[in-house]
Motif scaffolding. Structure first.
Motif, PDB file in Angstrom:
ATOM      1  N   PRO A 164       1.041  -1.291   0.185  1.00 24.45           N
ATOM      2  CA  PRO A 164       0.069  -0.153  -0.007  1.00 24.45           C
ATOM      3  C   PRO A 164       1.050   1.321  -0.286  1.00 24.45           C
ATOM      4  N   GLU A 165       2.054   1.326   0.631  1.00 21.36           N
ATOM      5  CA  GLU A 165       2.622   2.425   0.885  1.00 21.36           C
ATOM      6  C   GLU A 165       3.301   2.972  -0.621  1.00 21.36           C
ATOM      7  N   ALA A 166       3.635   1.877  -1.447  1.00 23.79           N
ATOM      8  CA  ALA A 166       4.242   2.158  -2.832  1.00 23.79           C
ATOM      9  C   ALA A 166       3.263   2.567  -3.689  1.00 23.79           C
ATOM     10  N   ALA A 167       1.988   2.363  -3.396  1.00 18.03           N
ATOM     11  CA  ALA A 167       0.843   2.706  -4.162  1.00 18.03           C
ATOM     12  C   ALA A 167       0.666   4.179  -3.812  1.00 18.03           C
ATOM     13  N   TRP A 168       0.967   4.841  -2.849  1.00 22.25           N
ATOM     14  CA  TRP A 168       0.682   6.154  -2.619  1.00 22.25           C
ATOM     15  C   TRP A 168       1.461   7.029  -3.508  1.00 22.25           C
ATOM     16  N   GLY A 169       0.434   7.918  -4.194  1.00 20.07           N
ATOM     17  CA  GLY A 169       0.950   8.500  -5.058  1.00 20.07           C
ATOM     18  C   GLY A 169       0.606   8.134  -6.821  1.00 20.07           C
ATOM     19  N   PRO A 170       0.757   6.997  -7.024  1.00 25.53           N
ATOM     20  CA  PRO A 170       0.554   6.182  -8.303  1.00 25.53           C
ATOM     21  C   PRO A 170      -1.120   6.008  -8.537  1.00 25.53           C
ATOM     22  N   VAL A 171      -1.500   5.350  -7.353  1.00 25.28           N
ATOM     23  CA  VAL A 171      -3.099   5.216  -7.244  1.00 25.28           C
ATOM     24  C   VAL A 171      -3.864   5.518  -5.968  1.00 25.28           C
ATOM     25  N   LEU A 172      -3.154   5.582  -4.754  1.00 27.33           N
ATOM     26  CA  LEU A 172      -3.630   6.187  -3.574  1.00 27.33           C
ATOM     27  C   LEU A 172      -3.137   7.637  -3.204  1.00 27.33           C
ATOM     28  N   ARG A 173      -4.480   8.240  -2.839  1.00 31.56           N
ATOM     29  CA  ARG A 173      -3.917   9.731  -2.582  1.00 31.56           C
ATOM     30  C   ARG A 173      -3.509  10.092  -1.485  1.00 31.56           C
ATOM     31  N   ASN A 174      -3.515   9.258  -0.452  1.00 29.55           N
ATOM     32  CA  ASN A 174      -3.050   9.890   1.224  1.00 29.55           C
ATOM     33  C   ASN A 174      -2.916   8.738   2.030  1.00 29.55           C
ATOM     34  N   ASP A 175      -2.356   9.293   3.071  1.00 28.18           N
ATOM     35  CA  ASP A 175      -1.938   8.137   4.299  1.00 28.18           C
ATOM     36  C   ASP A 175      -3.346   7.449   4.801  1.00 28.18           C
ATOM     37  N   THR A 176      -4.592   8.224   4.706  1.00 24.91           N
ATOM     38  CA  THR A 176      -5.744   7.504   4.915  1.00 24.91           C
ATOM     39  C   THR A 176      -6.097   6.216   4.260  1.00 24.91           C
ATOM     40  N   GLU A 177      -6.124   6.344   2.782  1.00 23.73           N
ATOM     41  CA  GLU A 177      -6.229   5.431   2.020  1.00 23.73           C
ATOM     42  C   GLU A 177      -5.241   4.197   2.010  1.00 23.73           C
ATOM     43  N   VAL A 178      -4.087   4.655   2.324  1.00 24.90           N
ATOM     44  CA  VAL A 178      -2.994   3.801   2.671  1.00 24.90           C
ATOM     45  C   VAL A 178      -3.292   2.841   4.011  1.00 24.90           C
ATOM     46  N   ALA A 179      -3.779   3.621   4.941  1.00 24.07           N
ATOM     47  CA  ALA A 179      -4.137   2.890   6.164  1.00 24.07           C
ATOM     48  C   ALA A 179      -5.291   1.887   5.909  1.00 24.07           C
ATOM     49  N   ALA A 180      -6.225   2.155   5.275  1.00 17.93           N
ATOM     50  CA  ALA A 180      -7.286   1.369   5.131  1.00 17.93           C
ATOM     51  C   ALA A 180      -7.041   0.211   4.229  1.00 17.93           C
ATOM     52  N   MET A 181      -6.204   0.477   3.096  1.00 19.98           N
ATOM     53  CA  MET A 181      -5.571  -0.782   2.471  1.00 19.98           C
ATOM     54  C   MET A 181      -4.704  -1.548   3.279  1.00 19.98           C
ATOM     55  N   LYS A 182      -3.837  -1.142   4.219  1.00 21.91           N
ATOM     56  CA  LYS A 182      -3.049  -1.889   4.969  1.00 21.91           C
ATOM     57  C   LYS A 182      -3.972  -2.725   5.862  1.00 21.91           C
ATOM     58  N   ARG A 183      -5.178  -2.329   6.350  1.00 19.64           N
ATOM     59  CA  ARG A 183      -5.983  -2.995   7.203  1.00 19.64           C
ATOM     60  C   ARG A 183      -6.842  -4.074   6.433  1.00 19.64           C
ATOM     61  N   LEU A 184      -7.065  -3.922   5.392  1.00 16.60           N
ATOM     62  CA  LEU A 184      -7.686  -4.677   4.376  1.00 16.60           C
ATOM     63  C   LEU A 184      -6.747  -5.843   4.123  1.00 16.60           C
ATOM     64  N   ALA A 185      -5.679  -5.483   3.835  1.00 13.36           N
ATOM     65  CA  ALA A 185      -4.348  -6.358   3.416  1.00 13.36           C
ATOM     66  C   ALA A 185      -4.188  -7.370   4.498  1.00 13.36           C
ATOM     67  N   ASP A 186      -4.101  -6.933   5.767  1.00 16.59           N
ATOM     68  CA  ASP A 186      -3.717  -7.884   6.977  1.00 16.59           C
ATOM     69  C   ASP A 186      -4.823  -8.608   7.063  1.00 16.59           C
ATOM     70  N   LEU A 187      -6.184  -8.313   7.066  1.00 20.93           N
ATOM     71  CA  LEU A 187      -7.139  -9.257   7.095  1.00 20.93           C
ATOM     72  C   LEU A 187      -7.043 -10.381   6.113  1.00 20.93           C
ATOM     73  N   LEU A 188      -6.964  -9.964   4.682  1.00 27.30           N
ATOM     74  CA  LEU A 188      -7.342 -10.777   3.658  1.00 27.30           C
ATOM     75  C   LEU A 188      -6.124 -11.708   3.568  1.00 27.30           C
ATOM     76  N   ASN A 189      -4.692 -11.224   3.938  1.00 27.16           N
ATOM     77  CA  ASN A 189      -3.594 -11.822   3.835  1.00 27.16           C
ATOM     78  C   ASN A 189      -3.517 -13.390   4.797  1.00 27.16           C
ATOM     79  N   SER A 190      -4.344 -12.893   5.946  1.00 26.30           N
ATOM     80  CA  SER A 190      -4.310 -13.946   7.193  1.00 26.30           C
ATOM     81  C   SER A 190      -5.509 -14.971   6.615  1.00 26.30           C
ATOM     82  N   LEU A 191      -6.590 -14.481   6.039  1.00 27.65           N
ATOM     83  CA  LEU A 191      -7.453 -15.565   5.615  1.00 27.65           C
ATOM     84  C   LEU A 191      -7.138 -16.125   4.259  1.00 27.65           C
TER      85      LEU A 191
END
Length: 133
Positions: free
Chosen positions: A68-95
């Motif tokens: 998500p951090e590398a996507a900030w700029g190319p497709v994500l606009r800000n740290d709030t979007e990055v944090a939301a993607m990290k949260r989703l990634a953590d949950l989905l990766n575990s599953l």
């Protein structure tokens, strides 16, 4: 119910954001998943795709969940979007680690799936929120 539009300004590749938003919508809409992924009886206006399609868009095509951090700029606009993607990634990766190559119906039936759907909805809402300033 009308869906808010994804904001496309403020990134290097704005054309990617609608695809990312569509994948997030599919992950957040449990009734769509039951209809299209589990029962395989999508409504006429349902988007095509399945869990694999959503994962491919979010991980492989646009890298918003694998980095998500590398996507900030190319497709994500800000740290709030990055944090939301990290949260989703953590949950989905575990599953994904738990379920592996299981079918869509097994993912949707997993107790953790509700949290995944809620995190996808939160990430989508961030992508639709107007940028402050």
């Amino acid at each position: 119910m009308e869906q808010p539009e994804v904001v496309i300004e403020g990134v290097e590749f704005p054309e990617a954001r609608p695809r990312i938003a569509a994948a997030l919508r599919s992950l957040s809409d449990v009734s769509y998943q039951q209809r299209a992924w589990v029962r395989r009886t999508p409504a006429a206006d349902d988007p095509p795709g399945d869990l694999t399609t959503a994962i491919n868009v979010l991980y492989d095509d646009h890298h918003v969940l694998d980095d998500p951090e590398a996507a900030w700029g190319p497709v994500l606009r800000n740290d709030t979007e990055v944090a939301a993607m990290k949260r989703l990634a953590d949950l989905l990766n575990s599953l994904i680690e738990e379920k592996g190559w299981a079918g869509d119906e097994e993912y949707v039936a997993a107790p953790a799936w509700t949290s995944v759907a809620e995190a996808a909805d939160a990430a989508l809402r961030e992508m639709c929120r107007p940028q402050a300033g």
